[in-house]
Scaffold this motif. Sequence first.
Motif, PDB file in Angstrom:
ATOM      1  N   PHE A  49       0.887  -1.307  -0.034  1.00 50.37           N
ATOM      2  CA  PHE A  49       0.086  -0.096   0.207  1.00 50.37           C
ATOM      3  C   PHE A  49       0.858   1.259  -0.038  1.00 50.37           C
ATOM      4  O   PHE A  49       1.563   1.575   0.896  1.00 50.37           O
ATOM      5  CB  PHE A  49      -0.736  -0.091   1.256  1.00 50.37           C
ATOM      6  CG  PHE A  49      -1.762   1.358   1.247  1.00 50.37           C
ATOM      7  CD1 PHE A  49      -2.575   1.522   0.372  1.00 50.37           C
ATOM      8  CD2 PHE A  49      -1.408   2.103   2.363  1.00 50.37           C
ATOM      9  CE1 PHE A  49      -3.270   2.779   0.558  1.00 50.37           C
ATOM     10  CE2 PHE A  49      -2.274   3.571   2.674  1.00 50.37           C
ATOM     11  CZ  PHE A  49      -3.174   3.542   1.699  1.00 50.37           C
ATOM     12  N   VAL A  50       0.860   2.021  -1.064  1.00 54.36           N
ATOM     13  CA  VAL A  50       1.497   3.327  -1.257  1.00 54.36           C
ATOM     14  C   VAL A  50       0.533   4.431  -1.588  1.00 54.36           C
ATOM     15  O   VAL A  50       0.069   4.416  -2.591  1.00 54.36           O
ATOM     16  CB  VAL A  50       2.666   3.154  -2.454  1.00 54.36           C
ATOM     17  CG1 VAL A  50       3.361   4.466  -2.479  1.00 54.36           C
ATOM     18  CG2 VAL A  50       3.469   1.958  -2.270  1.00 54.36           C
ATOM     19  N   PRO A  51       0.383   5.225  -0.497  1.00 52.26           N
ATOM     20  CA  PRO A  51      -0.714   6.060  -0.464  1.00 52.26           C
ATOM     21  C   PRO A  51      -0.267   7.425  -1.485  1.00 52.26           C
ATOM     22  O   PRO A  51       0.946   7.515  -1.587  1.00 52.26           O
ATOM     23  CB  PRO A  51      -0.968   6.779   0.795  1.00 52.26           C
ATOM     24  CG  PRO A  51       0.369   6.051   1.649  1.00 52.26           C
ATOM     25  CD  PRO A  51       0.744   5.025   0.807  1.00 52.26           C
ATOM     26  N   LEU A  52      -1.291   7.816  -2.034  1.00 51.86           N
ATOM     27  CA  LEU A  52      -0.986   8.966  -3.045  1.00 51.86           C
ATOM     28  C   LEU A  52      -0.190  10.229  -2.322  1.00 51.86           C
ATOM     29  O   LEU A  52       0.517  10.753  -2.919  1.00 51.86           O
ATOM     30  CB  LEU A  52      -2.395   9.520  -3.763  1.00 51.86           C
ATOM     31  CG  LEU A  52      -2.946   8.613  -4.671  1.00 51.86           C
ATOM     32  CD1 LEU A  52      -4.357   9.094  -4.988  1.00 51.86           C
ATOM     33  CD2 LEU A  52      -2.175   8.077  -5.855  1.00 51.86           C
ATOM     34  N   VAL A  53      -0.534  10.426  -1.001  1.00 53.28           N
ATOM     35  CA  VAL A  53       0.074  11.378  -0.092  1.00 53.28           C
ATOM     36  C   VAL A  53       0.643  10.771   0.899  1.00 53.28           C
ATOM     37  O   VAL A  53      -0.302  10.167   1.691  1.00 53.28           O
ATOM     38  CB  VAL A  53      -1.068  12.598   0.306  1.00 53.28           C
ATOM     39  CG1 VAL A  53      -0.305  13.251   1.083  1.00 53.28           C
ATOM     40  CG2 VAL A  53      -1.769  13.220  -0.768  1.00 53.28           C
ATOM     41  N   PRO A  54       1.915  10.842   1.280  1.00 55.17           N
ATOM     42  CA  PRO A  54       2.412  10.072   2.262  1.00 55.17           C
ATOM     43  C   PRO A  54       1.972  10.435   3.565  1.00 55.17           C
ATOM     44  O   PRO A  54       1.715  11.546   3.909  1.00 55.17           O
ATOM     45  CB  PRO A  54       4.022  10.621   2.102  1.00 55.17           C
ATOM     46  CG  PRO A  54       4.156  11.049   0.676  1.00 55.17           C
ATOM     47  CD  PRO A  54       2.875  11.625   0.348  1.00 55.17           C
ATOM     48  N   GLY A  55       1.671   9.328   4.298  1.00 60.36           N
ATOM     49  CA  GLY A  55       1.230   9.629   5.657  1.00 60.36           C
ATOM     50  C   GLY A  55      -0.615   9.957   5.691  1.00 60.36           C
ATOM     51  O   GLY A  55      -0.888   9.969   6.688  1.00 60.36           O
ATOM     52  N   ARG A  56      -1.032   9.668   4.336  1.00 58.73           N
ATOM     53  CA  ARG A  56      -2.268  10.287   4.571  1.00 58.73           C
ATOM     54  C   ARG A  56      -3.124   9.210   3.723  1.00 58.73           C
ATOM     55  O   ARG A  56      -2.528   8.734   2.718  1.00 58.73           O
ATOM     56  CB  ARG A  56      -2.730  11.516   4.057  1.00 58.73           C
ATOM     57  CG  ARG A  56      -4.051  12.069   4.227  1.00 58.73           C
ATOM     58  CD  ARG A  56      -4.267  13.503   3.913  1.00 58.73           C
ATOM     59  NE  ARG A  56      -5.392  13.846   4.614  1.00 58.73           N
ATOM     60  CZ  ARG A  56      -5.451  14.450   5.597  1.00 58.73           C
ATOM     61  NH1 ARG A  56      -4.569  14.649   6.497  1.00 58.73           N
ATOM     62  NH2 ARG A  56      -6.738  15.043   6.396  1.00 58.73           N
ATOM     63  N   ALA A  57      -4.306   8.687   3.721  1.00 59.57           N
ATOM     64  CA  ALA A  57      -4.957   7.536   3.188  1.00 59.57           C
ATOM     65  C   ALA A  57      -6.426   8.047   2.834  1.00 59.57           C
ATOM     66  O   ALA A  57      -7.410   8.583   3.965  1.00 59.57           O
ATOM     67  CB  ALA A  57      -4.916   6.242   3.831  1.00 59.57           C
ATOM     68  N   GLY A  58      -6.763   7.946   1.585  1.00 62.70           N
ATOM     69  CA  GLY A  58      -8.298   8.440   1.319  1.00 62.70           C
ATOM     70  C   GLY A  58      -9.332   7.150   0.997  1.00 62.70           C
ATOM     71  O   GLY A  58      -8.584   6.480  -0.038  1.00 62.70           O
ATOM     72  N   ILE A  59      -9.987   6.649   1.562  1.00 61.24           N
ATOM     73  CA  ILE A  59     -10.836   5.806   1.669  1.00 61.24           C
ATOM     74  C   ILE A  59     -12.410   6.010   1.341  1.00 61.24           C
ATOM     75  O   ILE A  59     -12.853   6.857   2.033  1.00 61.24           O
ATOM     76  CB  ILE A  59     -11.032   4.778   2.690  1.00 61.24           C
ATOM     77  CG1 ILE A  59      -9.467   4.474   3.238  1.00 61.24           C
ATOM     78  CG2 ILE A  59     -11.522   3.500   2.570  1.00 61.24           C
ATOM     79  CD1 ILE A  59      -9.226   3.630   4.499  1.00 61.24           C
ATOM     80  N   TYR A  60     -12.856   5.549   0.315  1.00 59.54           N
ATOM     81  CA  TYR A  60     -14.304   5.616  -0.085  1.00 59.54           C
ATOM     82  C   TYR A  60     -14.953   4.233  -0.063  1.00 59.54           C
ATOM     83  O   TYR A  60     -14.333   3.405  -0.572  1.00 59.54           O
ATOM     84  CB  TYR A  60     -14.448   6.200  -1.412  1.00 59.54           C
ATOM     85  CG  TYR A  60     -16.108   6.544  -1.755  1.00 59.54           C
ATOM     86  CD1 TYR A  60     -16.439   7.530  -1.353  1.00 59.54           C
ATOM     87  CD2 TYR A  60     -16.706   5.677  -2.405  1.00 59.54           C
ATOM     88  CE1 TYR A  60     -17.882   7.978  -1.699  1.00 59.54           C
ATOM     89  CE2 TYR A  60     -18.162   5.661  -2.452  1.00 59.54           C
ATOM     90  CZ  TYR A  60     -18.677   7.214  -2.276  1.00 59.54           C
ATOM     91  OH  TYR A  60     -19.886   7.228  -2.478  1.00 59.54           O
ATOM     92  N   VAL A  61     -15.900   3.922   0.793  1.00 63.27           N
ATOM     93  CA  VAL A  61     -16.715   2.886   0.811  1.00 63.27           C
ATOM     94  C   VAL A  61     -18.276   2.952   0.554  1.00 63.27           C
ATOM     95  O   VAL A  61     -18.994   3.966   0.998  1.00 63.27           O
ATOM     96  CB  VAL A  61     -16.563   2.223   2.395  1.00 63.27           C
ATOM     97  CG1 VAL A  61     -17.356   0.909   2.521  1.00 63.27           C
ATOM     98  CG2 VAL A  61     -15.268   1.977   2.758  1.00 63.27           C
ATOM     99  N   CYS A  62     -18.561   2.065  -0.433  1.00 62.48           N
ATOM    100  CA  CYS A  62     -20.245   2.349  -0.819  1.00 62.48           C
ATOM    101  C   CYS A  62     -20.765   1.569   0.555  1.00 62.48           C
ATOM    102  O   CYS A  62     -20.801   0.566   0.954  1.00 62.48           O
ATOM    103  CB  CYS A  62     -20.399   1.422  -1.797  1.00 62.48           C
ATOM    104  SG  CYS A  62     -19.885   1.893  -3.473  1.00 62.48           S
TER     105      CYS A  62
END
Length: 471
Positions: free
Chosen positions: A16-29
């Motif tokens: 898992f390599v986030p687009l912004v280091p140290g930050r994760a954007g998650i969208y769940v239906c």
Amino acid sequence: MTLRLHDTATRETRDFVPLVPGRAGIYVCGLTVQSEPHVGHVRSAVNFDVLRRWLTATGHEVDFIRNVTDIDDKILKKSAEQGVHWYALAASMKRALDSALASINVLPPTYEPGATGHVPEIVELIEQLVARGHAYAADDGSGDVYFDVRSWPAYGELTRQKVEDMEPAGDADPRGKRDPRDFALWKGWKKEFEPGTASWPSPWGPGRPGWHIECSAMAGKYLGPAFDIHGGGVDLRFPHHENEQAQSRAAGRPFASYWLHNAWITTAGEKMSKSLGNSLLVPSVLERVRGVELRYYMVAAHYRSHVEFSFEALEEAAKAYRRIEDFLDRAAPVVGSWFASMPDAFVAAMDDDLGTPAAVAVIHDAVREGNRLLAEGPSEALGQKFGEVIAMLDVLGLNPADEAWRTTGGDDRLTAVVDALVQGLLADRTAAREAKDWARADAIRDQIKAAGVEVEDTPTGPKWTLGSGSV
């Protein structure tokens, strides 16, 4: 170690390599709020709650968006059958969903958008697709707008299908389609049998959004054109997530970097669903076990593993959790200083695609060792083991000391009042016992029991249980 996740799109487990280091954007239906949630519904929420907690525990800032579909064909149909406004039904079922998720300690999302609150963003996205030649308005005067699957050569890449092999889209009448696989982005208002409140203005006339476009628009608004993880149940892979990805990328949005899907909870080998009539509503299940025990049952299985539901298995899981709880109850009064730390084996299990079965096994190993140390008396090693168990349970949302378990997912104010009354009686009983007034102590216990409350004396003080749910 680095967290590795099984990406449904690539069918590979990768770092898992986030687009912004140290930050994760998650969208769940999230759910379509047409009826009360059953155990199968809330499994997805628990699985992605564990992902969120693990990312947070490993130092990420998490933007967690979980939507609600609060307008669609099913809601309109059910509200008409029940003789209530569609928006009243949706609001009522949303409250039932909130209560169910609170009862199993699912953290509230960073934001929980509803489709009806994002019609401008949805219309804007549809306009972009029309302008790019990937969507068209039906020429039959219906006001419907469709995504042109033939215009997007990559359509089918998420589920590795060819358009020719797909079933016709079932979300709109085929009369105005160029291809039966084209799916609805906008549904024109059918004034003959749909209420006026179920329509919004658009360039194509009054109507409402199609299901798939809602999530693309809401994910884009809160997480941007590209974000890290899109999640949901495995049943959403096609057509919902396939269509989300196609329309988003056709509009020039990279969309999700990783796709994660949790498996079903089944009954008699079939997906648990309302249509099968075998759904198990959360409040009914919580008459048999506590919320923390139901959560343990779901966490103990890997999120990609199908679970065949049975009350026997649920009750075995509850017993296993109580063994953990018993260790903490007995150790708490005797441990000295301790701090929360996670064993390497637990970290390795969680980093391996959220390997909760192995992680839970590590907890039980720690409990067995803790019980051995407890028999030897207070020690630094016991304090260390106690802290490890607490830290691991926290990550999984299973710490019995969590304030979330002080409520049952119902009216928090009522729960607080009941708790205060029972605690007052328990304090009187404790005082009577200390004064060796055994008759009064027994009378108080009988009074509490007559009200449907069971009391268990533990080393950390009395605990009370209402029905099968601990408070």
